[in-house]
Design an enzyme around this catalytic site. Structure first.
Site, mmCIF file in Angstrom:
data_model
loop_
_atom_site.group_PDB
_atom_site.id
_atom_site.type_symbol
_atom_site.label_atom_id
_atom_site.label_comp_id
_atom_site.label_asym_id
_atom_site.label_seq_id
_atom_site.Cartn_x
_atom_site.Cartn_y
_atom_site.Cartn_z
ATOM 1 N N ARG A 126 0.846 -1.179 0.000
ATOM 2 C CA ARG A 126 0.000 0.000 0.000
ATOM 3 C C ARG A 126 0.893 1.244 0.000
ATOM 4 O O ARG A 126 1.921 1.283 0.684
ATOM 5 C CB ARG A 126 -0.938 0.033 1.218
ATOM 6 C CG ARG A 126 -2.130 -0.898 1.115
ATOM 7 C CD ARG A 126 -3.122 -0.422 0.064
ATOM 8 N NE ARG A 126 -4.311 -1.252 -0.011
ATOM 9 C CZ ARG A 126 -4.463 -2.272 -0.846
ATOM 10 N NH1 ARG A 126 -3.484 -2.612 -1.666
ATOM 11 N NH2 ARG A 126 -5.584 -2.964 -0.866
ATOM 12 N N GLU A 142 -3.588 7.817 -5.548
ATOM 13 C CA GLU A 142 -3.681 7.026 -6.772
ATOM 14 C C GLU A 142 -4.860 7.531 -7.595
ATOM 15 O O GLU A 142 -5.969 7.575 -7.071
ATOM 16 C CB GLU A 142 -3.859 5.537 -6.431
ATOM 17 C CG GLU A 142 -2.623 4.928 -5.813
ATOM 18 C CD GLU A 142 -2.758 3.434 -5.555
ATOM 19 O OE1 GLU A 142 -3.834 2.864 -5.828
ATOM 20 O OE2 GLU A 142 -1.784 2.831 -5.071
ATOM 21 N N HIS A 192 -0.648 0.465 -10.007
ATOM 22 C CA HIS A 192 -1.336 -0.477 -9.122
ATOM 23 C C HIS A 192 -1.922 -1.657 -9.909
ATOM 24 O O HIS A 192 -3.136 -1.875 -9.941
ATOM 25 C CB HIS A 192 -2.437 0.234 -8.336
ATOM 26 C CG HIS A 192 -2.819 -0.499 -7.082
ATOM 27 N ND1 HIS A 192 -3.317 0.127 -5.967
ATOM 28 C CD2 HIS A 192 -2.780 -1.822 -6.759
ATOM 29 C CE1 HIS A 192 -3.574 -0.772 -5.023
ATOM 30 N NE2 HIS A 192 -3.256 -1.960 -5.486
#
Length: 359
Positions: free
Chosen positions: A276, A305, A324
């Site tokens: 994370r 993000e 991601h």
């Protein structure tokens, strides 16, 4: 990949029988859909999960029919009103505001993610809402991507591709684009779980000399699988030639990777984060990379993000940033969506979920 496909097949075979309503109405094709539990799905999840919901005969569901754009918060707060169940992804913040908007009917929340930092767990516990999540099935995909990112960063593949494309490839040079190899190295893992073990298993054939790990406590059963040594956080920083972050984001791990950690690392070390973004202080990482305190960093996760394209980290040649995508394989994402659907359906029946967070 074979393990992921097997996991998907097992999930697809799980029998989720129709809701048992008094009077035998479940077998009546005339049954009004309006009496079934209402569910909202916050994203166009992969097709196997939606198929599971449609074919279950247990729920009526509505979804935000897009995979490109998250459901706007205002619309989400409207759509969850009165629902019995909710299927979400990690882009949706499940907080007091949303739970208040949903109201007392909401009994089950199923997130298509292994992480749960987007959920207000205390509030969910207070309201007696059961929570399903999707670990295990993404282990192989995340481990593969982590290894790919590590090799890309350490061997400077993005830089090399750029040079080849833009005319920088001239005569052969002895130290041009040299990187760091895994053979005879020490690989450190911050947070040893299933993914950390899977990463180490894939790196072992590269002739890694030693695996070490730091965690809140020793994990001898997992460590024995990869012959890893438990060390302190400081020793992890000092010894690691490659440091892979695999821990969950909690109040204790928030920005745990900061200037204190980077200052103890070797100037030849490679830092990799596929867990994370919040576990890293990005300003401190930028300083460490730009000053040559560490050799390079590979990130699949950031804060926020998406990371703005003008963020200073993008200006560094020794920082590789991915959007991601660690679990982004067709097999894994479909398996995650099936598990999320089954968690929801089982939860609405009052049955044990496949994977439930114990609040």
């Amino acid at each position: 990949m074979w393990c992921s496909r097997m996991a998907l097949r097992r999930l697809q075979r799980i029998a989720v029988t129709p809701l048992n309503i008094a009077g035998g109405l479940t077998s009546n094709v005339q049954r009004e859909m309006s009496t079934l539990p209402r569910v909202y799905v916050t994203r166009q999840i992969p097709p196997e999960g939606l198929k599971r919901l449609r074919e279950s005969g247990q729920v009526q569901f509505e979804l935000w029919d897009s995979d490109d754009v998250p459901v706007p918060r205002k619309e989400l707060l409207q759509k969850v009103k009165g629902v019995d169940g909710l299927v979400c992804v990690l882009t949706e913040k499940i907080d007091v505001e949303l739970l208040d908007a949903a109201g007392p009917n909401l009994k089950v929340l199923s997130t298509m993610s292994v992480g749960f930092d987007h959920l207000s767990l205390e509030e969910l516990k207070k309201r007696g809402i059961r929570v399903g999540y999707t670990p295990d099935v993404l282990t192989d995909a995340v481990a593969e991507l982590t290894v790919a990112l590590l090799l890309t960063t350490s061997r400077r593949l993005i830089e090399a591709t750029h040079e080849a494309k833009t005319g920088g490839w001239g005569t052969w040079r002895t130290l041009w684009l040299c990187g760091h190899e895994l053979a005879n190295s020490t690989v450190g893992i911050l947070g040893l779980g299933r993914i950390g073990v899977a990463i180490a298993e894939r790196l072992a054939p590269f002739k890694v000399k030693k695996f070490i790990y730091a965690d809140v406590a020793p994990r001898p059963e997992l460590a024995s699988v990869i012959n890893a040594e438990y060390v302190s956080f400081d020793e992890l920083a000092k010894q690691s030639d490659f440091l892979a972050v695999c821990c969950a984001l909690t109040p204790e791990t928030k920005e745990i990777c900061n200037k204190d950690l980077f200052s103890k690392m070797k100037n030849t070390s490679i830092f990799i984060n596929t867990s994370r973004g919040g576990v890293v202080n990005q300003e401190d990482l930028y300083e460490a990379l730009s000053a040559g305190q560490i050799a390079g960093a590979g990130l699949d996760v950031t804060v926020p993000e998406p990371l703005p394209t003008n963020h200073p980290l993008f200006s560094l040649k020794n920082c590789v940033i991915l959007p991601h995508i660690a679990s982004a394989s067709y097999t894994t994402r479909n398996a995650m969506s099936v598990m999320a659907a089954n968690n929801l359906l089982l939860g609405l029946r009052g049955a044990p979920m496949i994977k439930e967070l114990k609040l």
